[in-house]
Scaffold this motif. Structure first.
Motif, PDB file in Angstrom:
ATOM      1  N   GLU A 169      25.293  37.766  30.596  1.00  0.00           N
ATOM      2  CA  GLU A 169      24.959  37.091  31.915  1.00  0.00           C
ATOM      3  C   GLU A 169      25.758  37.769  33.065  1.00  0.00           C
ATOM      4  OE1 GLU A 169      26.069  32.450  33.333  1.00  0.00           O
ATOM      5  OE2 GLU A 169      26.968  33.172  31.454  1.00  0.00           O
ATOM      6  N   SER A 170      25.007  37.818  34.258  1.00  0.00           N
ATOM      7  CA  SER A 170      25.337  38.486  35.393  1.00  0.00           C
ATOM      8  C   SER A 170      26.237  37.207  36.350  1.00  0.00           C
ATOM      9  CB  SER A 170      24.162  38.941  36.143  1.00  0.00           C
ATOM     10  OG  SER A 170      23.234  38.217  36.583  1.00  0.00           O
ATOM     11  N   GLY A 171      26.588  37.789  37.483  1.00  0.00           N
ATOM     12  CA  GLY A 171      27.151  36.887  38.415  1.00  0.00           C
ATOM     13  C   GLY A 171      28.676  36.685  38.222  1.00  0.00           C
ATOM     14  N   VAL A 172      29.203  37.818  37.301  1.00  0.00           N
ATOM     15  CA  VAL A 172      30.707  37.580  36.925  1.00  0.00           C
ATOM     16  C   VAL A 172      31.734  37.683  38.214  1.00  0.00           C
ATOM     17  CG1 VAL A 172      32.445  38.491  35.510  1.00  0.00           C
ATOM     18  CG2 VAL A 172      30.196  38.300  34.679  1.00  0.00           C
ATOM     19  N   GLN A 173      32.870  36.858  38.470  1.00  0.00           N
ATOM     20  CA  GLN A 173      33.616  36.844  39.600  1.00  0.00           C
ATOM     21  C   GLN A 173      34.706  37.466  39.093  1.00  0.00           C
ATOM     22  OE1 GLN A 173      32.832  35.964  42.833  1.00  0.00           O
ATOM     23  NE2 GLN A 173      30.932  35.668  42.089  1.00  0.00           N
ATOM     24  N   ILE A 174      35.615  38.322  39.954  1.00  0.00           N
ATOM     25  CA  ILE A 174      36.911  39.068  39.289  1.00  0.00           C
ATOM     26  C   ILE A 174      37.905  38.108  40.107  1.00  0.00           C
ATOM     27  CG2 ILE A 174      37.958  41.141  39.253  1.00  0.00           C
ATOM     28  CD1 ILE A 174      35.802  41.099  37.422  1.00  0.00           C
ATOM     29  N   MET A 175      38.899  38.100  39.560  1.00  0.00           N
ATOM     30  CA  MET A 175      40.198  37.397  40.032  1.00  0.00           C
ATOM     31  C   MET A 175      41.401  38.166  39.606  1.00  0.00           C
ATOM     32  SD  MET A 175      39.697  33.480  39.897  1.00  0.00           S
ATOM     33  CE  MET A 175      39.954  33.207  38.253  1.00  0.00           C
ATOM     34  N   ILE A 176      42.471  38.031  40.296  1.00  0.00           N
ATOM     35  CA  ILE A 176      43.690  38.602  39.817  1.00  0.00           C
ATOM     36  C   ILE A 176      44.978  37.562  39.869  1.00  0.00           C
ATOM     37  CG2 ILE A 176      45.754  40.281  40.427  1.00  0.00           C
ATOM     38  CD1 ILE A 176      43.404  42.088  41.269  1.00  0.00           C
ATOM     39  N   ASN A 177      45.446  36.857  39.032  1.00  0.00           N
ATOM     40  CA  ASN A 177      46.306  35.956  38.836  1.00  0.00           C
ATOM     41  C   ASN A 177      45.745  34.732  39.832  1.00  0.00           C
ATOM     42  OD1 ASN A 177      48.205  37.160  37.331  1.00  0.00           O
ATOM     43  ND2 ASN A 177      49.716  37.595  39.056  1.00  0.00           N
ATOM     44  N   ASP A 178      44.194  34.428  39.286  1.00  0.00           N
ATOM     45  CA  ASP A 178      43.890  33.151  39.668  1.00  0.00           C
ATOM     46  C   ASP A 178      43.356  33.328  41.113  1.00  0.00           C
ATOM     47  OD1 ASP A 178      43.846  31.722  37.474  1.00  0.00           O
ATOM     48  OD2 ASP A 178      45.916  31.194  37.735  1.00  0.00           O
ATOM     49  N   LYS A 179      43.559  34.694  41.690  1.00  0.00           N
ATOM     50  CA  LYS A 179      42.894  34.749  43.070  1.00  0.00           C
ATOM     51  C   LYS A 179      41.666  35.564  43.194  1.00  0.00           C
ATOM     52  CE  LYS A 179      46.474  32.601  44.849  1.00  0.00           C
ATOM     53  NZ  LYS A 179      47.277  32.244  43.884  1.00  0.00           N
ATOM     54  N   LYS A 180      40.702  35.047  43.739  1.00  0.00           N
ATOM     55  CA  LYS A 180      39.521  35.933  43.772  1.00  0.00           C
ATOM     56  C   LYS A 180      39.553  37.167  44.567  1.00  0.00           C
ATOM     57  CE  LYS A 180      34.492  35.538  44.871  1.00  0.00           C
ATOM     58  NZ  LYS A 180      33.416  34.395  45.664  1.00  0.00           N
ATOM     59  N   VAL A 181      39.107  38.174  43.910  1.00  0.00           N
ATOM     60  CA  VAL A 181      38.926  39.590  44.857  1.00  0.00           C
ATOM     61  C   VAL A 181      37.673  39.777  45.467  1.00  0.00           C
ATOM     62  CG1 VAL A 181      38.885  42.065  44.358  1.00  0.00           C
ATOM     63  CG2 VAL A 181      40.280  40.571  43.079  1.00  0.00           C
ATOM     64  N   ASN A 182      38.034  39.546  47.033  1.00  0.00           N
ATOM     65  CA  ASN A 182      36.604  39.303  47.690  1.00  0.00           C
ATOM     66  C   ASN A 182      36.222  40.968  48.158  1.00  0.00           C
ATOM     67  OD1 ASN A 182      36.701  36.369  48.248  1.00  0.00           O
ATOM     68  ND2 ASN A 182      38.646  36.965  48.900  1.00  0.00           N
ATOM     69  N   LEU A 183      35.424  41.491  46.976  1.00  0.00           N
ATOM     70  CA  LEU A 183      34.870  42.949  47.393  1.00  0.00           C
ATOM     71  C   LEU A 183      33.564  42.862  46.825  1.00  0.00           C
ATOM     72  CD1 LEU A 183      37.850  45.002  45.875  1.00  0.00           C
ATOM     73  CD2 LEU A 183      37.157  44.691  48.075  1.00  0.00           C
TER      74      LEU A 183
END
Length: 806
Positions: A169-183
């Protein structure tokens, strides 16, 4: 303000409908931790377990004098134990039916007579929570690689064509310590491949995120950073050399400082890569139902990059009730040079004559992406209620310059014409957000959480093209233009979680109002869109005993068009290949249901179903009149998938543990052909296999190894059918010099089998794309730890999930 009032009313109504407070008597359990020689043990971990199933119930830490206490403990029998730096007290059985002082817990003082903290390599462990899979990598061979390699080894995560997917499944979001990485996706790759995993505690794969998180996206991958256990200062330097066709180099350093109130860390890495990738596009252009000519384009891409990655985390505790945190993560790309050389041969199907053209595409890319987070947390009472405030700002700029030179040749490869032009593209983006979260216990074993958030995206893009032959048939390139895009999101949520007997429940409702506006200088029509949507979530887990676990979950989510995909500009890859944005993209909505059963913690079966309406895909179409290959992001009518997953994990021997995943599902997509406007369906049964093996070797367990395998059978993605692929990878880690030094080695795509072949054959479409990366990469790394590695004081941070640093 009316919008916020509406959201709060919805949140309150949802809570009243779903949540009935469970009230009961709560007690306090206290005690004292000492060494066997009588000395107090400050900041030791105190762990409380249920006697019924030995499951972990609650954790705490002793104060400077060794005293500890638990509050809000319900009537039951518990096992309690104290631990500190690898030494533990004996388990103590306690029965709680009133406030209780259990007396002394003794930790063997011999276990504390260490001059250095000795970290023994361990195997990766998996933990299945009610709404996520936790992959613990701390002190494993993976911790000395970069984050990109760690993700490729994480259970359920597949990397396909540099895109992160979870079980396909695509559309995966990356976070670091519950904060979304806006890249953007390409910058996510740059960040993760240039960041060491040494500071990572675990990877959380959240397949159905709870209401606290943004409704944007599908599965979340949350990278949890570990906290520093040693008082004072320590750090490390590391270097990683990789060799494929061309060499790659990464150097980095990390630094940690901890005192009674302040904890800080800083990480920096510099990478210099030269990478080769090959593509082949074969297109049969059609006229009157017959192949008119065949265009075969072989493209060789070489890119050279220099990147700087930095991150800083700072936590300061004013007292037991007030903590402020500052976090920053930045990626700077001062030089990213590409050299694309393609040879396109044209075969006339009627007379067999040949012609073609060479295209040299030299590109230069520079970017900066810097994010800043400020968090404040206030504990309202001793029962666990707290209020948290977060503000965030991201600044993202890039410049892309392109020089494209095309030479046309005849059947004798004699040059007969040319077409040269330049493209200049800039983008400036600012992201702002502010969020307030409130958490409060409800009764003896439940929690209520609610919050509101405001987010704003302000993006400006500019493009100019010089020297293009605008009389060429089929080309409508943008000579010069600007595109402004603004997006505002107002959100509110309420969630409730509870545990009773053998049941666990987590439910929530999130409301998001979105207002978007776009202005393209070459169009008189402004783009406006605004909508209010509700996103419910529900997770339920039942553990009748230690052998069996049942689970169920439901989640609705949204994927909004990103400012890059909605950008209407065209970027030419060659004289007949163009990537286009789409100002008419609409948000997509996904509904997911999962039913699961786990036997003896090692065997898991999952039935899943998802329906994704208006899913966005990068589609490939051939324009038979203009002899163009067009790569366009567009809304696909719907994606439908259902199937079964089987997960097995076990320790085969005391030196070997394994993880196995197989996912077998039917995936179908319905899309509309942009030329004929015909609605088409494509479906395919797909098998995904992932096998991870981890070994711990030598008597002192100082050598660890990982052997991984991935397989994906044919799969439908957008309007393409992707053929199967498989890949083997291996990594080794050896501790030296009393575990102050670490040597790592790795080899990816051992058998050099990885390539992706995509075909489109329907109607008047007949083309194939082949992606062949330089995937076999040998890497050699070294890490050295320095600074205070001794136990000079018993400062030790509590292990709490609520305290975020990014």
């Amino acid at each position: 303000m009316p919008l916020f009032v509406t959201m709060l009313k919805v949140s309150t109504l949802f809570f009243l409908l779903l949540c009935i407070p469970v009230m009961g008597q709560e007690y306090k359990v206290s005690g004292h931790v000492k060494q066997t020689d009588g000395a107090e043990v400050a900041f030791a971990n105190i762990l409380l377990f249920k006697v019924s199933d030995t499951s972990f119930f609650k954790g705490s830490a002793s104060d400077e004098k060794g005293f500890f206490s638990f509050k809000n403990i319900i009537r039951n029998q518990y096992l309690i134990r104290a631990s500190y730096i690898g030494s533990n007290s004996d388990y103590k059985l306690v029965e709680v039916n009133s406030d209780l002082d259990i007396g002394l817990l003794y930790i063997d003082d011999k276990g504390l007579e260490l001059n250095e903290v000795v970290v023994v390599s361990q195997k990766p462990t998996l933990e299945q929570k009610v709404d996520r899979l936790v992959f613990n990598i701390e002190n494993t061979a993976l911790s000395d690689s970069d984050l990109w390699d760690v993700l490729k080894s994480t259970p359920t995560v597949f990397v396909m064509n540099d895109e992160i997917k979870v079980k396909g499944e695509s559309g995966v979001q990356i976070m670091i310590n519950d904060k979304k990485v806006n890249l953007p996706p390409e910058d996510i790759l740059n960040l993760l491949s240039g960041t060491s995993a040494k500071g990572v505690q675990s990877i959380e794969v959240i397949t159905t995120p709870p209401a606290k998180y943004d409704a944007e996206g599908g599965t979340l991958i949350n990278i949890k950073m570990k906290k520093n256990l040693i008082a004072g200062y320590n750090g490390a330097v590391y270097n990683k050399y990789s060799q494929a066709v061309f060499p790659r180099q990464m150097f980095g350093t990390s630094h940690f400082f901890k005192s009674r109130q302040l904890e800080a860390s800083f990480n920096y890495s510099y990478s210099q890569y030269k990478i080769l990738t090959n593509f082949t596009d074969i297109t049969n252009f059609i006229e009157d139902g017959q192949i008119r000519d065949t265009w075969t384009s072989d493209l060789e891409v070489i890119y050279r990059s220099k990147k700087h990655n930095t991150s800083a985390f700072l936590d300061y505790s004013f007292d037991d009730n007030n903590t402020i945190s500052f976090s920053s993560i930045a990626t700077l790309t001062p030089s990213y040079l590409t050299r694309d050389l393609s040879d396109t041969q044209i075969l006339d199907a009627n007379d067999g004559s040949t012609s073609g053209f060479y295209t040299l595409n030299n590109g230069k890319f520079e970017s900066i992406n810097a994010a800043f987070y400020l968090d404040y947390k206030h504990n309202l009472n001793d029962q666990g209620s707290n209020l948290a405030v977060n503000v965030h700002y991201t600044h993202y700029d890039y410049d892309k310059n392109q020089e494209l030179e095309t030479d046309f040749y005849d059947g004798n490869r004699a040059i007969v014409g040319e077409n040269n032009f330049n493209t200049f593209n800039q983008q400036h983006t600012h992201l702002y957000s502010a969020q307030i979260d409130f958490i409060s216990p409800v009764g003896e074993s439940a929690n209520f959480e609610s919050g509101i958030k405001y987010a704003l995206i302000d993006s400006e893009s500019y493009i100019a093209q010089e020297g293009f032959d605008r009389d060429q048939e089929g080309i409508e390139s943008t000579e010069e233009g600007t595109f402004f895009y603004d997006e505002a999101i107002f959100a509110g949520y309420a969630s409730f979680d509870a545990k009773w007997n053998n049941w666990s429940l987590k439910s929530g409702l999130r409301a998001e109002y979105t207002d978007t506006e776009g202005d393209f200088s070459l169009s008189t029509d402004k783009i406006r869109n605004h909508y209010l949507e509700l996103f419910p979530t529900l997770f339920l887990q039942f553990n009748p005993n230690v052998k069996h676990r049942f689970g169920a979950s439901y989640k609705r989510s949204i994927i909004r068009p990103s400012y890059n995909k909605i950008n209407p500009f065209q970027v030419f890859q060659s004289n007949n290949s163009v990537v286009e944005g789409n100002v008419n993209l609409q948000p997509s909505f996904k509904n997911s249901v999962i039913l699961s059963y786990t036997y003896d913690r090692d065997y898991t079966f999952e039935l899943f179903y998802r329906y994704h309406r208006n899913i966005m895909r990068l589609l490939t179409f051939q324009d038979n009149e203009s002899n163009l290959l067009r790569f366009i992001t567009d809304n696909v009518d719907r994606e439908l998938a259902y199937g079964v997953d089987f997960i097995y994990r076990n320790e085969i021997y005391n030196f070997w543990d394994t993880y196995f995943l197989s996912s077998y599902y039917y995936g179908a997509e319905r899309f509309t052909d942009i030329l004929s406007q015909e609605s088409l369906d494509q479906g395919q049964w797909t098998l995904l296999v992932q096998l991870n093996n981890n070994f711990t070797l030598l008597e002192d367990r100082s050598l660890t190894a990982s052997l991984n395998y991935s397989y994906v059978s044919p799969i439908i993605i957008g309007n393409s059918r992707q053929e199967y692929y498989n890949e083997w990878g291996i990594s080794l880690k050896k501790n030296i010099w009393g575990k102050k030094g670490t040597i790592t080695m790795g080899l990816t795509d051992i058998l050099k089998q990885f390539k992706l072949t995509n075909t489109r054959k329907y109607g008047n479409q007949d083309n194939t794309s082949i992606y062949k990366p330089d995937g076999r990469v040998f890497s050699l790394g070294f890490r050295y730890n320095f600074g205070n590695m001794k136990i000079r004081d018993n400062y030790k941070s509590k292990d709490t999930d609520e305290r975020d640093r990014l």
